[in-house]
Design an enzyme around this catalytic site. Structure first.
Site, PDB file in Angstrom:
ATOM      1  N   CYS A 107      14.430  -9.712  89.380  1.00 56.20           N
ATOM      2  CA  CYS A 107      13.307  -8.959  88.806  1.00 56.20           C
ATOM      3  C   CYS A 107      13.391  -7.472  89.117  1.00 56.20           C
ATOM      4  O   CYS A 107      12.559  -6.687  88.638  1.00 56.20           O
ATOM      5  CB  CYS A 107      11.980  -9.530  89.279  1.00 56.20           C
ATOM      6  SG  CYS A 107      11.615  -9.201  91.015  1.00 56.20           S
ATOM      7  N   LYS A 138      11.563  -5.209  96.619  1.00 58.63           N
ATOM      8  CA  LYS A 138      12.964  -5.632  96.693  1.00 58.63           C
ATOM      9  C   LYS A 138      13.913  -4.462  96.437  1.00 58.63           C
ATOM     10  O   LYS A 138      14.982  -4.363  97.060  1.00 58.63           O
ATOM     11  CB  LYS A 138      13.220  -6.756  95.685  1.00 58.63           C
ATOM     12  CG  LYS A 138      12.592  -8.082  96.088  1.00 58.63           C
ATOM     13  CD  LYS A 138      13.148  -8.578  97.412  1.00 58.63           C
ATOM     14  CE  LYS A 138      12.615  -9.945  97.803  1.00 58.63           C
ATOM     15  NZ  LYS A 138      13.174 -10.405  99.092  1.00 58.63           N
TER      16      LYS A 138
END
Length: 320
Positions: A107, A138
């Site tokens: 993602c 992330k």
């Protein structure tokens, strides 16, 4: 004997990494449950690294969830994931840990990235709004690893997996991802002799799925690459590596495969009033293949293994 800390060893990915590392004779494994060590607590993490002579770290710990959870708790998703990776990476550096592997997510790539998505697509467009806080956390983890490598000469690497499934997955009826959710739905439909099962969307979108033991294998493989080999295949400031099969399937084919594995023989229909999401999400895994690793578990084999684990553990593990 290398002392290896697996952060998040109770989760799906962490437990798979742990299983494979246990097969090696030159590894002493170090683990802590979330009750024993709160990875969002900076002092606790620093004290932990100060008290243990750790050689390698795998960061598989994360706050994860589906679309509903990401939409409902965006603050928790960005805060907890940022704190986990900041505390572990910085404390590892302070304790002079030279080798670390950070596990991210596909993602991180823009919502409209060209397919298949290569590593160079990072930061080239807007993210999918529903999981943007998680994705930003992330991305920050990747950049943390890059920054410690640049400034301090560390060897901190990042791997970005595609959609994962397998043993220790979350089979919750509302919060699970597509494969565990469908496994449970078809299993219950078979048990209760439902004449039909309805799947969301048209079934046309294409998705890629990777069995979690393959992900663990890739993680250990990437961690073990000689620095000169890894660096040769890593462009400057592009230190992460995609992990996937390089192949995708339609949601319709996925649904039918799961029904076959579970043994459900009723009718299957698709509710086209429900959203499809992106038409395709496929990872470009050319870099990983060039380094000598490829996935080995077929989708049907992996689903059969996941279903066997579900049957064995359905009474006790994230099922309610």
């Amino acid at each position: 004997m290398r002392k290896v800390f697996v952060a998040g060893h109770k989760g799906m990915v962490g437990s798979a990494i742990l299983r494979q590392l246990k097969l090696k004779g030159d590894v002493e494994l170090i683990t802590r449950t979330s009750k024993e060590l709160d990875l969002t607590d900076q002092k606790a993490v620093k004290d932990f690294f100060s008290s243990e002579s750790i050689d390698e770290v795998y960061i598989s710990a994360a706050k994860v969830g589906g679309i509903v959870a990401n939409n409902t708790y965006p603050a928790e998703f960005i805060y907890e994931n940022l704190m986990i990776e900041c505390n572990v990476i910085h404390s590892a550096h302070q304790a002079d840990v030279q080798n670390l592997l950070f596990l991210g997510s596909s993602c991180i790539y823009p919502k409209f990235a060209s397919q298949p998505m290569g590593e160079s697509a990072l930061l080239t467009g807007v993210l999918e709004p529903t999981n943007e806080p998680y994705a930003i956390a992330k991305i920050a983890g990747i950049k943390l690893c890059e920054s410690y490598n640049r400034q301090y000469g560390r060897d901190y690497r990042s791997v970005m997996p595609t959609n994962l499934y397998g043993p220790n997955d979350n089979f919750h009826p509302e919060n699970s991802h597509v494969i565990p959710g469908l496994i449970r739905r078809f299993h219950e439909a078979k048990q209760q002799k439902f004449p039909a099962v309805v799947a969301w969307g048209s079934g046309k979108p294409m998705r890629e799925f990777l069995y979690v033991d393959d992900m663990a294998s890739a993680s250990i493989y990437v961690m073990g690459l000689p620095t000169e080999v890894y660096d040769m295949n890593t462009e400057p400031m592009l230190s992460h590596i995609n992990v996937g099969t390089g192949e995708d399937c339609s949601i319709r084919d996925l649904v039918e495969t799961i029904a076959t594995v579970v043994g459900y023989d009723g009718d299957i229909s698709f509710d086209t009033s429900k959203p499809d999401g992106a038409p395709r999400k496929l990872m470009n895994v050319d870099r990983l293949k060039s380094l000598g690793w490829c996935a080995s578990t077929s989708l049907e084999e992996g689903i059969a293994s996941a279903y066997a684990w579900f049957l064995k553990n359905q009474k006790s593990y994230r099922m309610s």
